[in-house]
Design an enzyme around this catalytic site. Sequence first.
Site, PDB file in Angstrom:
ATOM      1  N   SER A  63      67.175  20.943  65.882  1.00 14.82           N
ATOM      2  CA  SER A  63      67.373  21.945  64.845  1.00 14.82           C
ATOM      3  C   SER A  63      68.814  22.435  64.918  1.00 14.82           C
ATOM      4  CB  SER A  63      66.406  23.119  65.026  1.00 14.82           C
ATOM      5  OG  SER A  63      66.898  24.235  64.292  1.00 14.82           O
ATOM      6  N   ALA A 113      62.235  35.749  56.049  1.00 18.22           N
ATOM      7  CA  ALA A 113      62.634  36.622  54.931  1.00 18.22           C
ATOM      8  C   ALA A 113      61.650  36.546  53.768  1.00 18.22           C
ATOM      9  CB  ALA A 113      64.033  36.244  54.457  1.00 18.22           C
ATOM     10  N   SER A 117      60.702  29.439  54.570  1.00 19.44           N
ATOM     11  CA  SER A 117      61.472  28.481  55.368  1.00 19.44           C
ATOM     12  C   SER A 117      60.546  27.460  56.018  1.00 19.44           C
ATOM     13  CB  SER A 117      62.297  29.205  56.435  1.00 19.44           C
ATOM     14  OG  SER A 117      61.456  29.975  57.270  1.00 19.44           O
ATOM     15  N   SER A 118      59.326  27.874  56.390  1.00 26.11           N
ATOM     16  CA  SER A 118      58.438  26.911  57.050  1.00 26.11           C
ATOM     17  C   SER A 118      57.910  25.873  56.061  1.00 26.11           C
ATOM     18  CB  SER A 118      57.298  27.613  57.791  1.00 26.11           C
ATOM     19  OG  SER A 118      56.544  28.393  56.913  1.00 26.11           O
ATOM     20  N   ASP A 162      53.160  28.309  48.710  1.00 30.92           N
ATOM     21  CA  ASP A 162      54.505  28.007  49.208  1.00 30.92           C
ATOM     22  C   ASP A 162      54.790  26.504  49.205  1.00 30.92           C
ATOM     23  OD1 ASP A 162      54.376  30.689  49.655  1.00 30.92           O
ATOM     24  OD2 ASP A 162      54.285  30.553  51.834  1.00 30.92           O
TER      25      ASP A 162
HETATM   26  C1  GLA Z   1      52.691  34.009  52.285  1.00 30.86           C
HETATM   27  C2  GLA Z   1      51.686  32.870  52.269  1.00 30.86           C
HETATM   28  C3  GLA Z   1      51.322  32.493  50.825  1.00 30.86           C
HETATM   29  C4  GLA Z   1      50.918  33.715  50.017  1.00 30.86           C
HETATM   30  C5  GLA Z   1      51.952  34.836  50.188  1.00 30.86           C
HETATM   31  C6  GLA Z   1      51.517  36.117  49.529  1.00 30.86           C
HETATM   32  O1  GLA Z   1      53.904  33.568  51.752  1.00 30.86           O
HETATM   33  O2  GLA Z   1      52.198  31.740  52.929  1.00 30.86           O
HETATM   34  O3  GLA Z   1      50.298  31.526  50.826  1.00 30.86           O
HETATM   35  O4  GLA Z   1      49.640  34.141  50.357  1.00 30.86           O
HETATM   36  O5  GLA Z   1      52.210  35.122  51.552  1.00 30.86           O
HETATM   37  O6  GLA Z   1      51.440  35.933  48.156  1.00 30.86           O
END
Ligand code: GLA
Length: 354
Positions: A63, A113, A117-118, A162
């Site tokens: 990394s 933040a 990022s993950s 995400d």
């Molecule tokens: C995090 C989780 C998402 C979602 C948001 C809230 O980012 O990884 O799946 O639940 O919180 O909307």
Amino acid sequence: MNGERTFEELFGKHPTCAASAPGRVNLIGDHTDYNQGCVLPTVIPQRTLVEAAIAGDRYQVYSATLGRLISFDSGELTDFGRYVGGCIQVLETRGVGVPPLQLRIDSNVPVGAGLSSSAALEVATIRVLDVLLGLDLPAEEIALLAHKAEVEYAGVACGIMDQMACSLGRSGLMLFLDTMTLERRLVALPAGAELLIVNSGIPRALAGTEYNQRRAECERAAAMLGVTSLRMVSDPADVERLPSPLKERARHVVSENARVLAAVNADAGAFGALMNASHASLRDDYSVSVPALDELVTALQGEPGVFGARLTGAGFGGCCVALVEAGEATAIAQRILDRAFSGCTPGVIVPSLN
Ligand code: GLA
């Protein structure tokens, strides 16, 4: 990107291939995805890059952001190996043999933040393996595999937003996603508007524990209402019969889902009002805000040229997102940076001012 040691310096050869994925910011629809609801994220310019070559007899992963090289085999995964190794193991459970690899990760997606990022790392990792191994996986499948890696190996019981956003999002467009059916479409931002993302710099310390607790509360609320998920609540008045805090949690989810549906076709003014209402709901009903975020959101909402602002992502810290008049984001950001806040020292992520 910001790594000091190149792939060549680390491993003595050029990478065979490279792939990247962006972070995401959610414009509206938070804590709806694990309730089978709808979300409206977009991607940010910051990305995670993974370079790869097949080599050796163990996985070696560097990394550049952390300045650390780790190596592992198929045994227990630790550190950032949980994300990368998780992706490898998820593919292996699908019957894809992943040979020992050398990988180098570099990223300018801010960590912790609320900008995924993950998920960016997981999607970039699966993308690079897709190219390296000639798998030809569709973008939706990449998102589902990345999500499985997050849940099973990184240990976060998150929803699908995400990974779908990082895999299917497009710059300058919003991804409307129905997490129940995975139906989605790319939608233009409201005309005459652009985004401003401000980082509170407050680490999301309670995010993991409280996140799981909210999930459990939603499941209890749905069970008491006799529905499989809060998405299935047809009359918002039903949630008012629940005991506190289930009533407030369900009220947020049901109203937030309606706000997402309204936002998809809203003009900038209406979209901004929905964002303001979303923040109030996340603060008052879902209890995932913190004073520093409230202070920042109030400051943004009071700036001329701002249509609306809210915390974004899981809450408890991280970023706020604002919809602002096109061409005004930099000036508004500068005014925010010039102010003194009691709870945080903000930084500007989009447009990049730091
Ligand atoms: C995090 C989780 C998402 C979602 C948001 C809230 O980012 O990884 O799946 O639940 O919180 O909307």
